[in-house]
Design a protein around this motif. Structure first.
Motif, PDB file in Angstrom:
ATOM      1  N   ARG A   1       2.815   3.694   7.833  1.00  0.00           N
ATOM      2  CA  ARG A   1       1.838   4.476   8.592  1.00  0.00           C
ATOM      3  C   ARG A   1       1.421   3.792   9.889  1.00  0.00           C
ATOM      4  O   ARG A   1       0.545   4.304  10.599  1.00  0.00           O
ATOM      5  CB  ARG A   1       0.606   4.738   7.726  1.00  0.00           C
ATOM      6  CG  ARG A   1       0.879   5.583   6.494  1.00  0.00           C
ATOM      7  CD  ARG A   1      -0.421   6.011   5.829  1.00  0.00           C
ATOM      8  NE  ARG A   1      -1.163   4.861   5.307  1.00  0.00           N
ATOM      9  CZ  ARG A   1      -2.473   4.869   5.040  1.00  0.00           C
ATOM     10  NH1 ARG A   1      -3.191   5.961   5.274  1.00  0.00           N
ATOM     11  NH2 ARG A   1      -3.052   3.798   4.547  1.00  0.00           N
ATOM     12  N   GLY A   2       2.009   2.660  10.205  1.00  0.00           N
ATOM     13  CA  GLY A   2       1.632   1.951  11.429  1.00  0.00           C
ATOM     14  C   GLY A   2       0.247   1.351  11.349  1.00  0.00           C
ATOM     15  O   GLY A   2      -0.452   1.260  12.360  1.00  0.00           O
ATOM     16  N   ILE A   3      -0.169   0.928  10.154  1.00  0.00           N
ATOM     17  CA  ILE A   3      -1.479   0.317   9.964  1.00  0.00           C
ATOM     18  C   ILE A   3      -1.337  -1.191  10.130  1.00  0.00           C
ATOM     19  O   ILE A   3      -0.560  -1.826   9.407  1.00  0.00           O
ATOM     20  CB  ILE A   3      -2.049   0.632   8.565  1.00  0.00           C
ATOM     21  CG1 ILE A   3      -2.105   2.140   8.328  1.00  0.00           C
ATOM     22  CG2 ILE A   3      -3.417  -0.003   8.391  1.00  0.00           C
ATOM     23  CD1 ILE A   3      -3.028   2.873   9.250  1.00  0.00           C
TER      24      ILE A   3
ATOM     25  N   TRP B   1       5.742  -6.606  13.352  1.00  0.00           N
ATOM     26  CA  TRP B   1       6.100  -5.271  13.837  1.00  0.00           C
ATOM     27  C   TRP B   1       5.209  -4.247  13.161  1.00  0.00           C
ATOM     28  O   TRP B   1       5.185  -4.163  11.923  1.00  0.00           O
ATOM     29  CB  TRP B   1       7.572  -4.960  13.552  1.00  0.00           C
ATOM     30  CG  TRP B   1       8.499  -5.745  14.422  1.00  0.00           C
ATOM     31  CD1 TRP B   1       8.954  -7.007  14.201  1.00  0.00           C
ATOM     32  CD2 TRP B   1       9.065  -5.324  15.660  1.00  0.00           C
ATOM     33  NE1 TRP B   1       9.784  -7.411  15.220  1.00  0.00           N
ATOM     34  CE2 TRP B   1       9.860  -6.392  16.136  1.00  0.00           C
ATOM     35  CE3 TRP B   1       8.987  -4.160  16.413  1.00  0.00           C
ATOM     36  CZ2 TRP B   1      10.569  -6.316  17.325  1.00  0.00           C
ATOM     37  CZ3 TRP B   1       9.694  -4.074  17.599  1.00  0.00           C
ATOM     38  CH2 TRP B   1      10.471  -5.145  18.050  1.00  0.00           C
ATOM     39  N   LEU B   2       4.505  -3.478  13.963  1.00  0.00           N
ATOM     40  CA  LEU B   2       3.533  -2.540  13.426  1.00  0.00           C
ATOM     41  C   LEU B   2       4.190  -1.470  12.556  1.00  0.00           C
ATOM     42  O   LEU B   2       3.655  -1.074  11.513  1.00  0.00           O
ATOM     43  CB  LEU B   2       2.780  -1.882  14.586  1.00  0.00           C
ATOM     44  CG  LEU B   2       1.533  -1.074  14.246  1.00  0.00           C
ATOM     45  CD1 LEU B   2       0.507  -1.928  13.519  1.00  0.00           C
ATOM     46  CD2 LEU B   2       0.918  -0.503  15.527  1.00  0.00           C
TER      47      LEU B   2
ATOM     48  N   ALA C   1      14.050   0.966  12.053  1.00  0.00           N
ATOM     49  CA  ALA C   1      12.653   1.206  12.430  1.00  0.00           C
ATOM     50  C   ALA C   1      12.455   1.020  13.928  1.00  0.00           C
ATOM     51  O   ALA C   1      11.739   1.793  14.583  1.00  0.00           O
ATOM     52  CB  ALA C   1      11.726   0.278  11.647  1.00  0.00           C
ATOM     53  N   ILE C   2      13.089  -0.003  14.501  1.00  0.00           N
ATOM     54  CA  ILE C   2      12.965  -0.240  15.939  1.00  0.00           C
ATOM     55  C   ILE C   2      13.617   0.895  16.727  1.00  0.00           C
ATOM     56  O   ILE C   2      13.059   1.385  17.714  1.00  0.00           O
ATOM     57  CB  ILE C   2      13.589  -1.607  16.314  1.00  0.00           C
ATOM     58  CG1 ILE C   2      12.795  -2.742  15.655  1.00  0.00           C
ATOM     59  CG2 ILE C   2      13.598  -1.781  17.836  1.00  0.00           C
ATOM     60  CD1 ILE C   2      13.440  -4.102  15.828  1.00  0.00           C
ATOM     61  N   ARG C   3      14.790   1.325  16.291  1.00  0.00           N
ATOM     62  CA  ARG C   3      15.459   2.441  16.983  1.00  0.00           C
ATOM     63  C   ARG C   3      14.589   3.689  16.951  1.00  0.00           C
ATOM     64  O   ARG C   3      14.496   4.423  17.948  1.00  0.00           O
ATOM     65  CB  ARG C   3      16.821   2.741  16.331  1.00  0.00           C
ATOM     66  CG  ARG C   3      17.917   1.756  16.681  1.00  0.00           C
ATOM     67  CD  ARG C   3      19.297   2.352  16.425  1.00  0.00           C
ATOM     68  NE  ARG C   3      19.477   2.779  15.040  1.00  0.00           N
ATOM     69  CZ  ARG C   3      19.929   1.999  14.070  1.00  0.00           C
ATOM     70  NH1 ARG C   3      20.263   0.740  14.329  1.00  0.00           N
ATOM     71  NH2 ARG C   3      20.071   2.476  12.843  1.00  0.00           N
ATOM     72  N   ARG C   4      13.955   3.941  15.825  1.00  0.00           N
ATOM     73  CA  ARG C   4      13.107   5.129  15.727  1.00  0.00           C
ATOM     74  C   ARG C   4      11.925   5.031  16.678  1.00  0.00           C
ATOM     75  O   ARG C   4      11.550   6.016  17.327  1.00  0.00           O
ATOM     76  CB  ARG C   4      12.616   5.309  14.288  1.00  0.00           C
ATOM     77  CG  ARG C   4      11.761   6.549  14.102  1.00  0.00           C
ATOM     78  CD  ARG C   4      11.453   6.819  12.640  1.00  0.00           C
ATOM     79  NE  ARG C   4      10.640   8.028  12.509  1.00  0.00           N
ATOM     80  CZ  ARG C   4      11.106   9.254  12.523  1.00  0.00           C
ATOM     81  NH1 ARG C   4      12.404   9.459  12.670  1.00  0.00           N
ATOM     82  NH2 ARG C   4      10.299  10.294  12.393  1.00  0.00           N
TER      83      ARG C   4
ATOM     84  N   GLY D   1       9.032   7.294  20.112  1.00  0.00           N
ATOM     85  CA  GLY D   1       7.738   6.857  20.630  1.00  0.00           C
ATOM     86  C   GLY D   1       6.711   6.568  19.548  1.00  0.00           C
ATOM     87  O   GLY D   1       6.893   6.900  18.382  1.00  0.00           O
ATOM     88  N   ARG D   2       5.624   5.937  19.969  1.00  0.00           N
ATOM     89  CA  ARG D   2       4.528   5.607  19.066  1.00  0.00           C
ATOM     90  C   ARG D   2       3.217   5.761  19.815  1.00  0.00           C
ATOM     91  O   ARG D   2       3.145   5.557  21.027  1.00  0.00           O
ATOM     92  CB  ARG D   2       4.636   4.176  18.543  1.00  0.00           C
ATOM     93  CG  ARG D   2       5.894   3.858  17.756  1.00  0.00           C
ATOM     94  CD  ARG D   2       5.959   4.599  16.448  1.00  0.00           C
ATOM     95  NE  ARG D   2       7.095   4.170  15.623  1.00  0.00           N
ATOM     96  CZ  ARG D   2       7.440   4.743  14.488  1.00  0.00           C
ATOM     97  NH1 ARG D   2       6.752   5.784  14.027  1.00  0.00           N
ATOM     98  NH2 ARG D   2       8.480   4.295  13.799  1.00  0.00           N
ATOM     99  N   GLY D   3       2.182   6.063  19.080  1.00  0.00           N
ATOM    100  CA  GLY D   3       0.854   6.158  19.680  1.00  0.00           C
ATOM    101  C   GLY D   3      -0.193   6.256  18.587  1.00  0.00           C
ATOM    102  O   GLY D   3      -0.674   7.346  18.283  1.00  0.00           O
ATOM    103  N   GLY D   4      -0.516   5.129  17.968  1.00  0.00           N
ATOM    104  CA  GLY D   4      -1.459   5.123  16.859  1.00  0.00           C
ATOM    105  C   GLY D   4      -2.870   5.465  17.297  1.00  0.00           C
ATOM    106  O   GLY D   4      -3.216   5.405  18.480  1.00  0.00           O
TER     107      GLY D   4
END
Length: 254
Positions: free
Chosen positions: A83-85, A203-204, A211-214, A219-222
């Protein structure tokens, strides 16, 4: 002068018990607000160093954390890459350096929370889209380009499996991809905008190649909620001090 004390032993015990109860209520309902006020008036970055303030902040902060923060961060403040926590215990901080004042700003205003004072300076572009980043004219990446940048990032930790791809990824990172603009030419990140360090093992969203490729492709924006309207100043100060204490080094033994 008339004797105002009760004459019987049972009456005297009842009077003494009543006075004791009043004293307890006084301590519970008068002193804590005073102590909380002192905590709020203090420099936030001195709270943990002051035993009297820490004795007020940490129990209150633990209670606030359990009620308002543990739903995402877990009761122990551990990471959840799915979940990017982020971990609140490893000493790594995406925004700032982990000072109580910096954490308090995040608690109060959030991250991409809709609060105009919150952190909202950068978001990871989705390089698989036609327009990866609306604010900058960055060209999209091909699937091969995404793999190349992934190999470059893995190479920073000596985990690259394809040196030629890593070399191509380095050129994208420092050139057309514009990655250096947020993460720095050395890939060490920028806590002023919330750009993570890409050269450390933290790594978040997970540090595996898929995971890095994704992250690069989509993109990411928590987000983190703003508690300015939900918590009072004492609760915000206390939970910020408590979170800072989770990653603080243990005190040195004399």
């Amino acid at each position: 002068m008339a004797n105002l004390l009760p004459r019987s032993r049972s009456a005297r015990w009842l009077a003494a018990a009543t006075l004791l109860l009043l004293a307890v209520l006084l301590v519970r309902h008068v002193l804590p607000p005073t102590a909380r006020a002192a905590m709020v008036r203090a420099d936030p970055d001195t709270v943990l160093a002051d035993p009297a303030l820490a004795a007020v902040a940490l129990p209150l902060g633990r209670s606030v954390f359990a009620r308002h923060c543990a739903r995402c961060h877990g009761i122990a403040g551990e990471a959840d890459a799915a979940r990017g926590i982020p971990s609140l215990r490893d000493g790594e901080h995406l925004y700032g350096e982990g000072r109580v004042a910096e954490i308090e700003s995040i608690v109060r205003h959030g991250i991409r929370s809709g609060d105009r004072k919150g952190w909202n300076l950068a978001a990871m572009p989705a390089y698989a889209s036609a327009r990866p980043y609306a604010a900058e004219p960055i060209p999209p990446l091909t699937p091969q380009g995404t793999k190349d940048v992934t190999q470059f990032l893995l190479g920073l930790a000596r985990r690259s499996t394809d040196d030629a791809a890593a070399a191509r990824g380095r050129r994208i990172y420092g050139g057309s991809g514009g990655c250096w603009d947020c993460h720095g030419v050395d890939a060490r990140g920028d806590p002023a905008v919330g750009a993570p360090d890409l050269a450390d093992p933290v790594w978040l969203y997970g540090g595996t190649a898929p995971a890095i490729r994704r992250s690069i492709a989509y993109g990411r924006g928590g987000t983190s909620p703003a508690f300015a309207k939900a918590l009072d100043a004492a609760a915000i100060r206390a939970v910020s001090a408590y979170v800072a204490s989770l990653s603080a080094p243990p005190p040195e033994t004399p």
